[in-house]
Design an enzyme around this catalytic site. Structure first.
Site, PDB file in Angstrom:
ATOM      1  N   HIS A 127      -6.961  -2.051  -2.784  1.00  0.00           N
ATOM      2  CA  HIS A 127      -7.156  -3.264  -1.816  1.00  0.00           C
ATOM      3  C   HIS A 127      -8.254  -3.998  -1.908  1.00  0.00           C
ATOM      4  CE1 HIS A 127      -3.670  -1.937   0.181  1.00  0.00           C
ATOM      5  NE2 HIS A 127      -3.681  -1.599   1.234  1.00  0.00           N
ATOM      6  N   CYS A 168      -5.845   1.357   6.006  1.00  0.00           N
ATOM      7  CA  CYS A 168      -6.346   1.319   4.442  1.00  0.00           C
ATOM      8  C   CYS A 168      -7.338   0.155   4.311  1.00  0.00           C
ATOM      9  CB  CYS A 168      -5.499   1.841   3.468  1.00  0.00           C
ATOM     10  SG  CYS A 168      -3.793   0.663   3.684  1.00  0.00           S
TER      11      CYS A 168
END
Ligand code: A2P
Length: 341
Positions: free
Chosen positions: A249, A124
């Site tokens: 993120h 990710c």
């Protein structure tokens, strides 16, 4: 078109189901799979949750996996033998030379090399970096990348989300302790998914320590970036840090190129890339729940005209996992991978 979603009860698995629906993926049947703990229970809208057995994995066209590396290692090839093309969200197959590692906007043609019937979805954190990295690499030729992440709790799945949510009221109860005795504040909870208390904190250790003191999560940034961008000798200096953000993120990147970088032109190159949005101040909170990746703080290096600094943010559960998985499923269908299986 019969689709299995393996790990359907997890944070990413549930989003895969929602994303298939939201994007109108044409499936005759979508079947949820999870561990023995959940098998037999009803998943509203999808029927009974199936266990993984030699019988239950037969006869699928597509299997979308997000149930951890060991489950993928053990079951992906069995789904393939039973007729499916597998899109795997774990790290189990990413390094395999016969398994393409694909970001749908970056290297879609690589999907044609799925010689094992398995396509891997990148990590990710790497995923989010790849959109601006590809845009800039195509124009300037990337040689080096220093990448420091600010990773959300949700990157560790549902247990990460639950742990941060439970810690916030407890650790936040005493502002006095937070200000004057941080160790006492940290000790009011017992971390389990994360190595230290995450609420009101920053934890610079994420994953298992390996080669030269770098964690596996950090080495994924190097190895996966090289494979996706097709730059075998890309020099990467990775640092992964967990921050008390639920989802989203963020990564600060210093990228170095063969050619000198013009900032105004770099902004144009980034803005023209699909599903990438240039913003002055991109933040993870505002990226959570969004399909796009956001890039900002674009600055030429103070000393080196061939280096550019930027801050990139994306939803780790969506583009970082479920959305790209579904995009790869769509791509597999479009390229005829599912019909030959
Ligand atoms: P279960 O809910 O039955 O434990 P997350 O990443 O959010 O923690 O989710 C992990 C997903 O992977 C869940 O759907 C979980 O199912 C599933 N899972 C974990 N271990 C296995 C296993 N050994 N076999 C099949 N599914 C598993």
């Amino acid at each position: 078109m019969k689709v299995a979603v393996v790990g359907a009860t997890g944070a990413v698995g549930q989003l895969i189901l929602k994303t298939l629906e939201r994007r109108g993926f044409k499936a005759d049947e979508i079947v949820p799979f999870a561990s023995e703990r959940s098998a037999g229970k009803d998943m509203p809208g999808y029927g009974t949750i199936q266990p993984l057995t030699d019988e239950t994995v037969q006869g699928y066209d597509l299997a979308l996996f997000s149930a951890g590396g060991s489950t993928s290692k053990a079951w992906a090839e069995k789904f393939v033998a039973g007729g499916a093309t597998v899109v795997d969200n774990s790290s189990a197959w990413r390094k395999d030379p016969d398994v393409p590692l694909v970001v749908s906007e970056v290297n879609p043609d690589a999907i044609n090399d799925a010689r094992k019937g398995i396509v891997a979805n990148p990590n990710c954190t790497t995923m989010v970096i790849m959109l601006p990295a590809k845009a800039l690499h195509d124009r300037y030729g990337m040689t080096h990348m220093v990448a420091t992440s600010y990773q959300a709790a949700g990157g560790a799945g549902q247990s990460g989300i639950d742990e941060l949510a439970a810690q916030i009221p407890v650790v936040g109860a005493s502002v006095d302790a937070l200000v004057n005795d941080g160790a006492a504040a940290a000790a009011t909870v017992t971390p389990s998914t994360f190595v230290k208390t995450l609420a009101f904190n920053v934890v610079p250790m994420l994953g298992t320590v390996g080669e030269m003191g770098y964690t596996d999560e950090e080495l994924k940034m190097r190895d996966e970036s090289r494979k996706i961008l097709g730059i075998d000798d890309l020099k990467v200096a990775p640092t992964c840090v967990r921050v008390p953000v639920m989802v989203g993120h963020a990564i600060e990147v210093r990228a170095t190129f063969e050619q000198e970088v013009d900032v105004a032109e770099a902004r144009e190159v980034l803005a023209a890339f699909p599903n990438l949005i240039v913003e002055d101040v991109p933040t993870p909170l505002e990226a959570a729940g969004r399909d796009e990746t956001f890039v900002g703080r674009i600055r030429r290096d103070l000393e080196d005209p061939k280096s550019l600094n930027f801050f990139v943010v994306g939803d780790n559960l969506l583009k970082g996992a479920a959305l790209n998985t579904v995009q790869l499923a769509e791509l597999a269908v479009a390229r005829g991978l599912t019909t030959s299986a």
